[in-house]
Design a protein around this motif. Structure first.
Motif, PDB file in Angstrom:
ATOM      1  N   SER A  44       0.831  -1.209   0.000  1.00 30.93           N
ATOM      2  CA  SER A  44       0.000   0.000   0.000  1.00 30.93           C
ATOM      3  C   SER A  44       0.862   1.255   0.000  1.00 30.93           C
ATOM      4  N   HIS A  45       1.924   1.206   0.811  1.00 27.39           N
ATOM      5  CA  HIS A  45       2.848   2.343   0.846  1.00 27.39           C
ATOM      6  C   HIS A  45       3.491   2.566  -0.523  1.00 27.39           C
ATOM      7  N   ALA A  46       3.908   1.473  -1.172  1.00 29.76           N
ATOM      8  CA  ALA A  46       4.544   1.589  -2.486  1.00 29.76           C
ATOM      9  C   ALA A  46       3.565   2.133  -3.524  1.00 29.76           C
ATOM     10  N   LEU A  47       2.311   1.646  -3.490  1.00 31.21           N
ATOM     11  CA  LEU A  47       1.314   2.122  -4.448  1.00 31.21           C
ATOM     12  C   LEU A  47       1.015   3.602  -4.241  1.00 31.21           C
ATOM     13  N   ARG A  48       0.894   3.990  -2.970  1.00 32.27           N
ATOM     14  CA  ARG A  48       0.627   5.403  -2.700  1.00 32.27           C
ATOM     15  C   ARG A  48       1.790   6.276  -3.168  1.00 32.27           C
ATOM     16  N   GLU A  49       3.011   5.838  -2.876  1.00 30.05           N
ATOM     17  CA  GLU A  49       4.179   6.601  -3.309  1.00 30.05           C
ATOM     18  C   GLU A  49       4.289   6.631  -4.829  1.00 30.05           C
ATOM     19  N   LYS A  50       3.967   5.498  -5.468  1.00 27.74           N
ATOM     20  CA  LYS A  50       4.040   5.448  -6.935  1.00 27.74           C
ATOM     21  C   LYS A  50       3.003   6.370  -7.560  1.00 27.74           C
ATOM     22  N   MET A  51       1.797   6.391  -7.006  1.00 28.53           N
ATOM     23  CA  MET A  51       0.765   7.289  -7.532  1.00 28.53           C
ATOM     24  C   MET A  51       1.177   8.746  -7.353  1.00 28.53           C
ATOM     25  N   SER A  52       1.727   9.053  -6.181  1.00 20.87           N
ATOM     26  CA  SER A  52       2.180  10.429  -5.944  1.00 20.87           C
ATOM     27  C   SER A  52       3.318  10.793  -6.892  1.00 20.87           C
ATOM     28  N   HIS A 409       7.701  18.313 -27.898  1.00 22.30           N
ATOM     29  CA  HIS A 409       7.308  17.405 -26.823  1.00 22.30           C
ATOM     30  C   HIS A 409       8.114  17.735 -25.576  1.00 22.30           C
ATOM     31  N   VAL A 410       7.525  17.455 -24.429  1.00 19.07           N
ATOM     32  CA  VAL A 410       8.202  17.659 -23.148  1.00 19.07           C
ATOM     33  C   VAL A 410       8.100  16.357 -22.356  1.00 19.07           C
ATOM     34  N   TYR A 411       9.245  15.871 -21.867  1.00 23.98           N
ATOM     35  CA  TYR A 411       9.282  14.599 -21.151  1.00 23.98           C
ATOM     36  C   TYR A 411       9.709  14.813 -19.704  1.00 23.98           C
ATOM     37  N   SER A 412       9.174  13.944 -18.841  1.00 28.50           N
ATOM     38  CA  SER A 412       9.561  13.957 -17.433  1.00 28.50           C
ATOM     39  C   SER A 412       9.880  12.530 -17.005  1.00 28.50           C
ATOM     40  N   TYR A 413      11.044  12.356 -16.402  1.00 25.50           N
ATOM     41  CA  TYR A 413      11.420  11.069 -15.820  1.00 25.50           C
ATOM     42  C   TYR A 413      12.021  11.360 -14.454  1.00 25.50           C
ATOM     43  N   VAL A 414      11.299  10.948 -13.402  1.00 28.32           N
ATOM     44  CA  VAL A 414      11.744  11.219 -12.037  1.00 28.32           C
ATOM     45  C   VAL A 414      11.732   9.921 -11.246  1.00 28.32           C
ATOM     46  N   THR A 415      12.572   9.846 -10.254  1.00 30.79           N
ATOM     47  CA  THR A 415      12.676   8.661  -9.401  1.00 30.79           C
ATOM     48  C   THR A 415      12.605   9.072  -7.939  1.00 30.79           C
ATOM     49  N   LYS A 416      12.275   8.076  -7.100  1.00 39.68           N
ATOM     50  CA  LYS A 416      12.269   8.299  -5.656  1.00 39.68           C
ATOM     51  C   LYS A 416      12.518   6.974  -4.952  1.00 39.68           C
ATOM     52  N   GLN A 417      13.272   7.027  -3.873  1.00 42.26           N
ATOM     53  CA  GLN A 417      13.512   5.848  -3.049  1.00 42.26           C
ATOM     54  C   GLN A 417      12.323   5.669  -2.111  1.00 42.26           C
ATOM     55  N   GLY A 453      11.929  -0.857  -3.224  1.00 40.02           N
ATOM     56  CA  GLY A 453      13.149  -0.077  -3.418  1.00 40.02           C
ATOM     57  C   GLY A 453      12.856   1.260  -4.083  1.00 40.02           C
ATOM     58  N   GLU A 454      13.507   1.511  -5.219  1.00 36.11           N
ATOM     59  CA  GLU A 454      13.336   2.787  -5.922  1.00 36.11           C
ATOM     60  C   GLU A 454      12.189   2.695  -6.918  1.00 36.11           C
ATOM     61  N   GLY A 455      11.402   3.772  -7.004  1.00 37.95           N
ATOM     62  CA  GLY A 455      10.319   3.855  -7.976  1.00 37.95           C
ATOM     63  C   GLY A 455      10.621   4.908  -9.021  1.00 37.95           C
ATOM     64  N   ALA A 456      10.018   4.780 -10.192  1.00 40.88           N
ATOM     65  CA  ALA A 456      10.243   5.723 -11.294  1.00 40.88           C
ATOM     66  C   ALA A 456       8.911   6.048 -11.951  1.00 40.88           C
ATOM     67  N   ALA A 457       8.835   7.237 -12.550  1.00 42.52           N
ATOM     68  CA  ALA A 457       7.624   7.665 -13.254  1.00 42.52           C
ATOM     69  C   ALA A 457       8.028   8.384 -14.532  1.00 42.52           C
ATOM     70  N   LEU A 458       7.287   8.145 -15.586  1.00 44.44           N
ATOM     71  CA  LEU A 458       7.565   8.709 -16.909  1.00 44.44           C
ATOM     72  C   LEU A 458       6.314   9.407 -17.420  1.00 44.44           C
ATOM     73  N   SER A 459       6.469  10.635 -17.945  1.00 48.55           N
ATOM     74  CA  SER A 459       5.319  11.397 -18.447  1.00 48.55           C
ATOM     75  C   SER A 459       5.716  12.162 -19.698  1.00 48.55           C
ATOM     76  N   LYS A 460       4.702  12.579 -20.433  1.00 48.84           N
ATOM     77  CA  LYS A 460       4.927  13.335 -21.666  1.00 48.84           C
ATOM     78  C   LYS A 460       3.839  14.389 -21.824  1.00 48.84           C
ATOM     79  N   ALA A 461       4.241  15.571 -22.266  1.00 48.55           N
ATOM     80  CA  ALA A 461       3.296  16.641 -22.597  1.00 48.55           C
ATOM     81  C   ALA A 461       3.581  17.113 -24.014  1.00 48.55           C
ATOM     82  N   LEU A 462       2.562  17.618 -24.672  1.00 44.82           N
ATOM     83  CA  LEU A 462       2.696  18.159 -26.026  1.00 44.82           C
ATOM     84  C   LEU A 462       2.351  19.641 -25.998  1.00 44.82           C
ATOM     85  N   VAL A 463       3.260  20.461 -26.489  1.00 42.29           N
ATOM     86  CA  VAL A 463       2.998  21.892 -26.654  1.00 42.29           C
ATOM     87  C   VAL A 463       2.470  22.068 -28.075  1.00 42.29           C
TER      88      VAL A 463
END
Length: 519
Positions: A44-52, A409-417, A453-463
């Motif tokens: 649950s903690h991992a899912l909440r952190e991943k969603m955030s 295009h604008v990309y975002s790739y962020v990680t968190k422990q 462990g570490e989580g990652a998230a990838l996103s994309k926006a279009l201008v």
């Protein structure tokens, strides 16, 4: 017969006790239940952190897209301001040409009365001495026109320094605006490369404290995309030539001229003069100096534009490769005079040109010095012309729909422990390793990792560019209208794999590029 039987009672033995056997199973069950409960807490903690983290990545991509959209909209508004500076130059040249034409109109009157005098002389004795007197009077009127021509030339010459100052200031304004565009571009590019400036760093504190900043390689990809949206910046796609970019701004500037500066033509024959001349001048030219007679202006024309050369001021714009090397205006026509027994014709012409080579000014009597304040449109490369030449931001279009027509295009790739590592702060992790080890004799140890462990998230926006209204999609993207917007946009498999590889996550890149995998 009854045989005697001796009954012997055996000694009593105690019964075996079965109590406590279920306790072992209960302990094992409670242990498994505790592990499952701990695992569910960690999950649950991992899912909440991943969603955030994913929401933070989406917000970061969208916010960086907003930075780019605002920059592109600023280019559009400031490009209009640059074009308006050239429009101001054409209007100033139109006024200067109209003022310079006053002296030459007087000389046209002088020429027409020279012709009248010649015709009167031709009719002198033996026919009529009155023609001789009329010829002398016509010559005197011609001299009056000449004197007035000098007066009007002198008035124009007195304002020439102010005219040059106006052109100089408008030219500086265009350069200053482009300098601000360059600064805005550098700041926007820095923001999308690092994800920190322009208050973007606040997103981490608001959304996911402790998350890592934007991956630098992905940020570099954002910078490349943004540069590729602006023609003239370094990009893998080819730039258009300086000439082509100059033609666009020249055409926009000429299309934006006020009608008076663009076309001051009058009907073929008009008894009088254009209304923008002062009444005192009209009175001098048509009434006070000649005293009598009929005077008609024929074929009066005037225009002002940013042109390739002075000679093609009346030619088309971009069709002939107009790069905007000069600003020029002219005023010309014919004065027809009928007086006493004769008539005369005189032509007038005024041309005012500003260019880097010194320009020109006709008639020469209304001119002193040079008109060299205009340096030309887009004379150098985009990022090097600020100091010494006018230039502007132009959208680099792409005819490939797979690249969204060149829209960035604008990309975002962020990680968190996700692993906290402190049981006091995260008791569901059990210990500082977040794992559970079981020992089973000769079979060795078994380790169960409970905490993520570490989580990652990838996103994309279009201008993207879109004018509001039912037919807004029909308008091609450009940098003269501020209709740039931003939205979150889906990935293609190849695109996601490319971005993940840039981020150094090759396993996720291979997974994203797997066949028939929906993202």
């Amino acid at each position: 017969m009854h045989l005697p039987v001796r009954t012997v009672r055996s000694a009593s033995r105690p019964k075996r006790r079965h109590r406590g056997q279920a306790l072992v199973l209960a302990c094992l069950s409670f242990l498994l239940l505790a592990l499952m409960t701990t695992l569910s807490f960690n999950l649950s903690h991992a899912l909440r952190e991943k969603m955030s983290l994913q929401q933070h990545s989406d917000a970061l991509a969208y916010s960086m897209g907003v930075v780019e959209a605002r920059a592109l909209n600023y280019y559009a508004a400031s490009n209009r301001a640059i074009a308006s500076s050239y429009v101001g130059m054409t209007s100033a040249h139109a006024y200067m040409a109209a003022a310079s034409a006053t002296g030459d109109m007087m000389r046209a009157g002088q020429m027409s009365f020279f012709i009248v005098a010649a015709l009167e002389v031709a009719q002198c004795p033996p026919y009529n001495f009155q023609h001789c007197f009329d010829a002398i009077e016509a010559l005197m009127i011609a001299m009056d026109y000449s004197s007035k021509a000098s007066d009007y030339d002198s008035k124009v010459k007195d304002v020439e320094d102010k005219f040059n100052k106006v052109i100089q200031d408008l030219n500086k304004m265009a350069n200053s605006i482009h300098d601000s565009q360059k600064s805005a571009h550098n700041k926007a590019r820095s923001a999308v490369r690092g994800g920190q400036s322009a208050n973007l760093s606040n997103l981490t504190d608001y959304n996911v404290p402790g998350a890592n900043s934007l991956d630098s390689s992905v940020g570099g990809l954002n910078g490349e995309e943004f540069d590729c949206a602006v023609d003239g910046m370094n990009c893998s796609r080819a730039n258009s030539s300086n000439k082509a970019r100059a033609q666009v701004m020249t055409e926009i500037s000429n299309a934006s001229r006020p009608s008076w500066a663009a076309n001051r033509s009058l009907p073929v024959i008009m008894n009088g003069l254009p209304t923008y001349f002062k009444s005192d001048f009209i009175k001098d030219l048509l009434k006070d100096i000649p005293g009598e007679g009929t005077h008609v202006i024929m074929g009066h024309q005037g225009t002002a534009k940013v042109a390739q050369t002075k000679s093609n001021i009346h030619g088309p714009g971009q069709v002939t490769g107009n790069e905007g090397k000069v600003v020029v205006a002219d005023e010309h026509g014919t004065l027809l005079s009928q007086w006493r027994h004769g008539f005369g014709v005189g032509t007038y012409k005024a041309v005012v040109e500003s260019s880097e080579n010194g320009g020109s000014h006709e008639p020469s009597g209304a001119h002193s010095g040079q008109h060299d304040e205009f340096k030309g449109i887009n004379t150098k490369d985009l990022m090097s012309c600020t100091a010494s030449g006018n230039c502007f931001m132009k959208f680099r279009a792409d005819d490939n729909p797979d690249t969204d027509w060149g829209q960035p295009h604008v990309y975002s790739y962020v990680t968190k422990q996700f692993f906290v590592g402190d049981p006091k702060k995260a008791p569901w992790e059990l210990n500082d390793t977040g794992s559970f080890t079981l020992t089973h004799g000769a079979q060795g140890d078994g380790k169960l990792q409970l905490a993520p462990g570490e989580g990652a998230a990838l996103s994309k926006a279009l201008v993207y560019y879109h004018r509001l209204g039912p037919n807004g999609w029909k308008e091609a993207p450009g940098l003269f209208n501020p209709y740039w917007r931003v939205k979150l946009h889906p990935f293609t498999a190849q695109e996601a794999s490319r971005v993940l590889n840039r981020a150094g996550n090759s396993d996720a890149a291979d997974l994203a590029g797997a066949k028939d995998l929906a993202l």
